[in-house]
Design an enzyme around this catalytic site. Structure first.
Site, PDB file in Angstrom:
ATOM      1  N   HIS A 190      -7.348 -17.806   4.199  1.00 48.09           N
ATOM      2  CA  HIS A 190      -8.256 -16.990   5.017  1.00 48.09           C
ATOM      3  C   HIS A 190      -9.538 -17.766   5.294  1.00 48.09           C
ATOM      4  O   HIS A 190      -9.836 -18.762   4.640  1.00 48.09           O
ATOM      5  CB  HIS A 190      -8.625 -15.715   4.258  1.00 48.09           C
ATOM      6  CG  HIS A 190      -9.496 -16.018   3.073  1.00 48.09           C
ATOM      7  ND1 HIS A 190      -8.964 -16.458   1.866  1.00 48.09           N
ATOM      8  CD2 HIS A 190     -10.839 -16.024   2.916  1.00 48.09           C
ATOM      9  CE1 HIS A 190      -9.961 -16.696   1.030  1.00 48.09           C
ATOM     10  NE2 HIS A 190     -11.116 -16.449   1.637  1.00 48.09           N
ATOM     11  N   HIS A 192     -14.779 -21.980   6.678  1.00 52.42           N
ATOM     12  CA  HIS A 192     -13.757 -22.848   6.076  1.00 52.42           C
ATOM     13  C   HIS A 192     -12.635 -21.995   5.523  1.00 52.42           C
ATOM     14  O   HIS A 192     -12.789 -20.790   5.331  1.00 52.42           O
ATOM     15  CB  HIS A 192     -14.376 -23.651   4.923  1.00 52.42           C
ATOM     16  CG  HIS A 192     -14.785 -22.773   3.786  1.00 52.42           C
ATOM     17  ND1 HIS A 192     -16.035 -22.196   3.721  1.00 52.42           N
ATOM     18  CD2 HIS A 192     -14.097 -22.312   2.711  1.00 52.42           C
ATOM     19  CE1 HIS A 192     -16.093 -21.433   2.635  1.00 52.42           C
ATOM     20  NE2 HIS A 192     -14.942 -21.483   2.008  1.00 52.42           N
TER      21      HIS A 192
HETATM   22  O1  ACK Z   1     -14.643 -17.502   1.187  1.00 51.37           O
HETATM   23  P1  ACK Z   1     -14.005 -18.329   0.172  1.00 51.37           P
HETATM   24  O2  ACK Z   1     -12.591 -18.697   0.281  1.00 51.37           O
HETATM   25  O3  ACK Z   1     -14.289 -17.693  -1.270  1.00 51.37           O
HETATM   26  O4  ACK Z   1     -14.874 -19.625  -0.029  1.00 51.37           O
HETATM   27  C1  ACK Z   1     -15.702 -19.557  -1.136  1.00 51.37           C
HETATM   28  C2  ACK Z   1     -15.712 -20.862  -1.882  1.00 51.37           C
HETATM   29  O5  ACK Z   1     -14.743 -20.742  -2.914  1.00 51.37           O
HETATM   30  C3  ACK Z   1     -17.074 -21.187  -2.505  1.00 51.37           C
HETATM   31  O6  ACK Z   1     -17.501 -20.126  -3.286  1.00 51.37           O
HETATM   32  C4  ACK Z   1     -14.160 -19.466  -2.900  1.00 51.37           C
HETATM   33  N1  ACK Z   1     -14.029 -19.018  -4.286  1.00 51.37           N
HETATM   34  C5  ACK Z   1     -15.015 -18.710  -5.152  1.00 51.37           C
HETATM   35  N2  ACK Z   1     -14.501 -18.384  -6.351  1.00 51.37           N
HETATM   36  C6  ACK Z   1     -13.149 -18.494  -6.247  1.00 51.37           C
HETATM   37  C7  ACK Z   1     -12.062 -18.288  -7.146  1.00 51.37           C
HETATM   38  N3  ACK Z   1     -12.247 -17.918  -8.394  1.00 51.37           N
HETATM   39  N4  ACK Z   1     -10.813 -18.488  -6.672  1.00 51.37           N
HETATM   40  C8  ACK Z   1     -10.596 -18.874  -5.404  1.00 51.37           C
HETATM   41  N5  ACK Z   1     -11.574 -19.079  -4.513  1.00 51.37           N
HETATM   42  C9  ACK Z   1     -12.839 -18.894  -4.922  1.00 51.37           C
HETATM   43  C10 ACK Z   1     -15.058 -18.589  -2.077  1.00 51.37           C
END
Ligand code: ACK
Length: 217
Positions: free
Chosen positions: A148, A69
């Site tokens: 990303h 995703h």
């Molecule tokens: O790979 P990602 O974009 O990085 O997808 C996962 C999703 O949310 C579930 O964990 C993203 N994620 C986790 N913490 C944060 C944060 N503080 N800011 C933005 N994205 C985050 C993580």
């Protein structure tokens, strides 16, 4: 109560359809396999292993993290700042459940993460929140720079790191660091940015259907 806490998701984002997930995973695996065999990569192997001569199997080094995703807003079930406002945004509500076409324009690898850069269209940017991390540098990066897909993380690394690794590479580019051109691969051109940071700019972006939705976990 617990129900109220569940009323907002863990995150909103575009979710790749299962059939294309496999295709993107295969492309990423092929890239890792090829990168692993390059002399230029072996030369900088210590970025990954901490030791000069040790070998690394990149396909084993990174672990897959759930369904593929592109996160738009991390809500943390409402605990993250701005989560509620995002969920109530009219554009977010309007497009919830809609199909989009995402364009993956590059693959990148660092000692922490492997990911795909997503180049958002003007319409897709309407769903992109203001991101303090994109605005953090001396000159902020364009909106949507952090977009990303996390393809894998090294042991003990959380997926949030993938977007931060991408921002790091884009900041270097913006500061005028061209990186070291390594070679033209079948998929595109490979550049090294030091400290284990590799960027493969795809010759043909990978277009993939994705549904704008949310994940509760
Ligand atoms: O790979 P990602 O974009 O990085 O997808 C996962 C999703 O949310 C579930 O964990 C993203 N994620 C986790 N913490 C944060 C944060 N503080 N800011 C933005 N994205 C985050 C993580």
């Amino acid at each position: 109560g617990p129900l109220e806490e569940m009323s907002l998701p863990l995150f909103f984002g575009w979710f790749l359809l299962p059939s294309v997930q496999d295709k993107v995973r295969c492309t990423s695996m092929d890239f890792l396999k090829t990168l692993d065999t390059l002399e230029a990569f072996k030369k900088h192997l210590s970025d990954f292993t901490g030791k000069a001569e040790k070998e690394v199997d990149l396909e084993q080094y990174f672990q897959a993290k759930g369904t593929l995703h592109c996160t738009t807003e991390f809500c943390d079930y409402g605990k993250a700042p701005g989560a509620k406002e995002y969920a109530q945004n009219t554009t977010v509500k309007e497009f919830y459940g809609s199909a989009f076409e995402l364009s993956l324009s590059a693959l990148f690898v660092t000692p922490r993460t492997v990911g795909a850069r997503v180049s958002l269209t003007e319409e897709q940017l309407l769903l992109w929140p203001a991101d303090p991390k994109e605005e953090a540098g001396s000159t902020s990066l364009p909106r949507g720079s952090r977009a990303h897909i996390t393809l894998g993380c090294a042991e003990h690394v959380e997926p949030v790191q993938t977007g931060l690794d991408l921002l790091e590479i884009l900041t270097l580019q913006q500061e005028g660091q061209q990186g070291e051109p390594i070679e033209e691969m079948e998929l595109g051109s490979l550049t090294y940015y030091g400290e284990g940071r590799w960027l493969l700019t795809l010759r043909e972006p990978i277009c993939t259907p994705a549904c704008f939705s949310s994940f509760y976990g």
